[in-house]
Design an enzyme around this catalytic site. Structure first.
Site, short mmCIF file in Angstrom:
data_model
loop_
_atom_site.label_atom_id
_atom_site.label_comp_id
_atom_site.label_asym_id
_atom_site.label_seq_id
_atom_site.Cartn_x
_atom_site.Cartn_y
_atom_site.Cartn_z
N LEU A 74 0.88 -1.16 0.00
CA LEU A 74 0.00 0.00 0.00
C LEU A 74 0.92 1.21 0.00
O LEU A 74 1.81 1.33 0.84
CB LEU A 74 -0.90 0.00 1.24
CG LEU A 74 -2.02 1.03 1.33
CD1 LEU A 74 -2.96 0.93 0.15
CD2 LEU A 74 -2.79 0.87 2.64
N ASP A 75 0.74 2.10 -0.96
CA ASP A 75 1.61 3.26 -1.14
C ASP A 75 1.79 4.03 0.18
O ASP A 75 0.84 4.16 0.95
CB ASP A 75 0.97 4.18 -2.19
CG ASP A 75 1.93 5.24 -2.69
OD1 ASP A 75 2.24 6.16 -1.91
OD2 ASP A 75 2.37 5.16 -3.84
N PRO A 76 3.02 4.52 0.45
CA PRO A 76 3.24 5.31 1.68
C PRO A 76 2.28 6.50 1.80
O PRO A 76 1.94 6.90 2.91
CB PRO A 76 4.68 5.79 1.53
CG PRO A 76 5.34 4.75 0.68
CD PRO A 76 4.28 4.30 -0.29
#
Length: 319
Positions: free
Chosen positions: A51-53
């Site tokens: 999950l993207d930062p």
């Protein structure tokens, strides 16, 4: 000068189950995993896809026997709540990039009917070009690493499906559009936002993203890092759901104790069922999750099995 006392070594243990984490903003999926792994003192852990930062929300983490079923969550449909800022396009497709073009005047002429029509155009099967700012690999390197160096490489379009795309909120003063998206794995919400902006003629970028669902699991079941840190050991273990929670949408098959033993040894078992691509299998007395399988030609065929040691450990953990 007195010597500094060594830090006590963390004694790891066998922990089995799935923890639904509400990932905070700015943390990578692996960083989040390592923090929870230390809190649980778990021997073995994994996550179910990055999950993207810059995104928050649901990140199922798997421990022990549950790591065998991480792929199930990775392949599952996902749910997102995305906030789009209409009228501005950026180099990265999100708020971190530099502004490429600003067309607020056009965005302010839009009414909800026009926005709804644009969103409707992206429901169903669509083709997306993966963005350069993504974790997709090229010759062993993530595309976002190349993008930061000013390098652009050719990408192949991929087919995805948008099952649902609903408008949650439209804030015309701020030009912010909030949408709920239910989609197949591999969908780039950043790209979807840019494409909606292009369809509207004003451009857009992703101002915020929150994952709300993964397969049968929702954000309502998730716990934050802060909540975990405030709990004692028993409280943290209580947050774990059983490894089969990731398989909750699959049909189940229950075997007698004798049949369960044979199944765990890898033997095919006769069952009075039609062909099924995915089933979860249980033993009786005590009821225990044995693994995943499929049914073909009246036979139950094992796919991923738990070991007797894992099953015994899980029963003890649940006691």
């Amino acid at each position: 000068m007195s010597a500094v006392a060594p830090r006590p070594k963390i004694v790891k243990r066998a922990v089995h189950g799935v923890l639904m984490l509400d990932k905070p903003l700015g943390l990578t999926s692996n960083d989040a995993l390592q923090k929870v792994k230390r809190l649980l003192r778990a021997e073995k852990a994994g996550h179910t896809g990055t999950l993207d930062p810059l995104a928050t929300g649901l990140l199922p983490l798997t421990f022990g026997a549950a790591t065998k079923f991480s792929q199930v969550s990775l392949e599952a449909d996902k749910g997102y709540r995305a906030t789009l800022r209409l009228g501005i396009t950026t180099t990265t497709g999100d708020g971190e990039g530099e502004i490429l073009e600003q067309r607020d005047a056009i965005a302010r002429t839009l009414d909800l009917d026009a926005i709804r029509a644009a969103c409707e155009a992206f429901k169903g099967a669509i083709s997306q070009l993966p963005p350069m700012y993504s974790a997709l690999k090229h010759q062993g390197r993530a595309l976002y690493e190349l993008a930061r160096e000013g390098v652009t490489v050719e990408r192949q379009p991929r087919n995805v499906t948008i099952h649902a795309l609903d408008i949650v909120d439209w804030q015309p003063d701020e030009l912010l559009l909030v949408i709920d998206v239910r989609c197949t794995k591999g969908t780039y919400i950043r790209t979807l936002g840019e494409d909606i902006g292009a369809k509207l003629g004003c451009g857009a970028h992703l101002a915020g993203l929150r994952r709300t669902a993964s397969g049968p699991v929702s954000i309502d079941q998730a716990v934050t890092l802060e909540q975990l840190e405030a709990m004692d050991d028993a409280g943290r273990l209580a947050q774990l759901t059983a490894p089969d929670s990731l398989l909750g949408e699959w049909p189940e098959v229950e075997l007698s104790n004798d049949e369960a033993g044979r199944f765990l040894s890898g033997m095919r078992r006769r069952v009075a069922l039609g062909d099924l691509p995915q089933v979860r299998v249980y033993g009786q007395m005590p009821r225990a999750f044995l693994g995943s399988a499929h049914v073909a030609g009246g036979e139950l065929i094992a796919d991923r099995l738990l070991s007797p040691t894992e099953i015994a450990s899980m029963l003890m953990q649940a006691a």
